[in-house]
Design a protein around this motif. Sequence first.
Motif, PDB file in Angstrom:
ATOM      1  N   TYR A 112       0.801  -0.840  -0.531  1.00  0.00           N
ATOM      2  CA  TYR A 112       0.021   0.046  -0.208  1.00  0.00           C
ATOM      3  C   TYR A 112       0.965   1.412   0.042  1.00  0.00           C
ATOM      4  CZ  TYR A 112      -4.434  -2.520   0.643  1.00  0.00           C
ATOM      5  OH  TYR A 112      -4.974  -3.754   0.515  1.00  0.00           O
ATOM      6  N   THR A 125      -0.022   5.537   0.818  1.00  0.00           N
ATOM      7  CA  THR A 125      -0.240   7.240   0.848  1.00  0.00           C
ATOM      8  C   THR A 125      -0.283   8.123   0.822  1.00  0.00           C
ATOM      9  OG1 THR A 125      -2.509   7.167   2.841  1.00  0.00           O
ATOM     10  CG2 THR A 125      -0.302   6.247   4.084  1.00  0.00           C
ATOM     11  N   GLN A 132     -12.208   1.418   4.695  1.00  0.00           N
ATOM     12  CA  GLN A 132     -12.216   2.608   4.265  1.00  0.00           C
ATOM     13  C   GLN A 132     -13.311   3.621   5.204  1.00  0.00           C
ATOM     14  OE1 GLN A 132     -11.223   4.233   0.904  1.00  0.00           O
ATOM     15  NE2 GLN A 132      -9.969   3.171   2.051  1.00  0.00           N
ATOM     16  N   THR A 177     -12.519   1.255  -2.972  1.00  0.00           N
ATOM     17  CA  THR A 177     -12.046   2.611  -2.064  1.00  0.00           C
ATOM     18  C   THR A 177     -13.832   3.057  -2.425  1.00  0.00           C
ATOM     19  OG1 THR A 177     -10.947   5.008  -3.058  1.00  0.00           O
ATOM     20  CG2 THR A 177     -12.098   3.201  -5.283  1.00  0.00           C
ATOM     21  N   VAL A 200      -5.491  -3.508  -5.475  1.00  0.00           N
ATOM     22  CA  VAL A 200      -5.588  -1.596  -4.582  1.00  0.00           C
ATOM     23  C   VAL A 200      -6.548  -0.728  -5.806  1.00  0.00           C
ATOM     24  CG1 VAL A 200      -4.612   0.641  -4.148  1.00  0.00           C
ATOM     25  CG2 VAL A 200      -3.258  -2.023  -3.236  1.00  0.00           C
ATOM     26  N   LYS A 243      -8.737   3.085  -6.277  1.00  0.00           N
ATOM     27  CA  LYS A 243      -9.064   4.694  -5.984  1.00  0.00           C
ATOM     28  C   LYS A 243      -9.435   5.357  -6.901  1.00  0.00           C
ATOM     29  CE  LYS A 243      -5.414   3.869  -2.112  1.00  0.00           C
ATOM     30  NZ  LYS A 243      -5.550   4.528  -1.585  1.00  0.00           N
ATOM     31  N   ASP A 279     -10.161   9.067  -8.130  1.00  0.00           N
ATOM     32  CA  ASP A 279     -10.132  10.361  -8.467  1.00  0.00           C
ATOM     33  C   ASP A 279     -11.473  11.643  -8.701  1.00  0.00           C
ATOM     34  OD1 ASP A 279      -9.280  13.221  -9.460  1.00  0.00           O
ATOM     35  OD2 ASP A 279      -7.423  13.241 -10.593  1.00  0.00           O
ATOM     36  N   THR A 317      -0.333  -1.991  -6.410  1.00  0.00           N
ATOM     37  CA  THR A 317      -0.750  -1.025  -5.826  1.00  0.00           C
ATOM     38  C   THR A 317      -0.777   0.565  -6.379  1.00  0.00           C
ATOM     39  OG1 THR A 317      -0.687  -0.027  -3.730  1.00  0.00           O
ATOM     40  CG2 THR A 317       1.245  -0.213  -4.804  1.00  0.00           C
ATOM     41  N   ALA A 325      -0.987   4.859  -5.619  1.00  0.00           N
ATOM     42  CA  ALA A 325      -1.772   6.370  -5.347  1.00  0.00           C
ATOM     43  C   ALA A 325      -2.331   6.912  -6.309  1.00  0.00           C
ATOM     44  CB  ALA A 325      -1.195   6.277  -4.264  1.00  0.00           C
ATOM     45  N   VAL A 326      -3.344   8.380  -5.497  1.00  0.00           N
ATOM     46  CA  VAL A 326      -3.578   9.435  -7.093  1.00  0.00           C
ATOM     47  C   VAL A 326      -3.323  10.364  -5.583  1.00  0.00           C
ATOM     48  CG1 VAL A 326      -5.668  10.109  -8.011  1.00  0.00           C
ATOM     49  CG2 VAL A 326      -5.369   7.697  -8.144  1.00  0.00           C
TER      50      VAL A 326
END
Length: 337
Positions: free
Chosen positions: A47, A49, A175, A219, A259, A261, A263, A303, A305-306
Amino acid sequence: MRKRVFVFAVCLGLGLVPRISSQSSGQTLKNVAEFDLPGPGGKRFDYLTIDTDDRYLFSAHLAAGQTYVIDLRTNKVVATVGDTPGVEGVEYVPELKKFYTSNAGDNTIGVVDLRQLKVVKKLHTEKKPDGSAYAAPFHKLYVSDERGKAEAIVDVRKDEIIKTLHFDSETGMPQYDPVARKVYVNLQDQNIFAVIDPATDEVVGRYPVGRCKGNHGMTLDPEHHRAFLSCEENNLMAVLDLDKHEPIAFLPMADGPDVIKLDPGLGRIYAACYSGAISVFHQDDSNHYRKIEDFKVQHAVHTLAVDLETHRVYTPEQEADGKPVARMAVYEAVTRP
């Protein structure tokens, strides 16, 4: 994260044989940077973050037992935090300048002081702590003990586990929903979406997720009351209505989704897929979704991340041209006319 289970026969039966898109790269994303990460190459990175205040990206390197602090303004690793064996999850608590690692190697939750850049405490938990989520109004961190079939609840003001919830299923990604003020957790063996009230830390609901099998990644879109699940065993994205507690859409992904995510600024959902793609979806409105493409990346990604400020997507690479690597790839969103 959960070990990959690919059910090719099921995909055939559904008419959903995933494949990497043959469309040209750059349709939804374009590669703008790559930089090496410390430690050995190969399996695996977990992960990520983002600390939006200090513009840091925290990246878990499971195989190396290290967690990286990366300056997003320079794409430089500013610190490598050790003593995080088998690190999987990583979650940031901004008001305390701390982040928490889920260490599957010794079944602990590591408390990392961002000012000191070191582990200052370890909390012993059940088996294989994995994904985590922070419920800020309640000052509580929720950590899924995947193999322990449990959810550990940490009071971040005391850095103590104050309760552990047990289930009859391995637990996937949790979450926190700031609108509903609830915590959601995937019960991935049972294809169930569980709801926890953080005021009481009691399970207040369990709901089936329809055709979604192996619901691990999650998410949220709190504004539109939607959850997006990665269905690892049949390569689907499930969209859940959080008011009715039922799925409203299923869309095909590339093989091995993990994962996922959102946006919200672009109305895009991204899912990292082990087969070597980022599956990209568009949210036309809260009830209508469409697949844009499977954007080709390196094989074995788990994984991403945004960065909601820049709309950049970060994904660690552990394999390139069949060889182990340790590097971060940075992609910029391309908006099509």
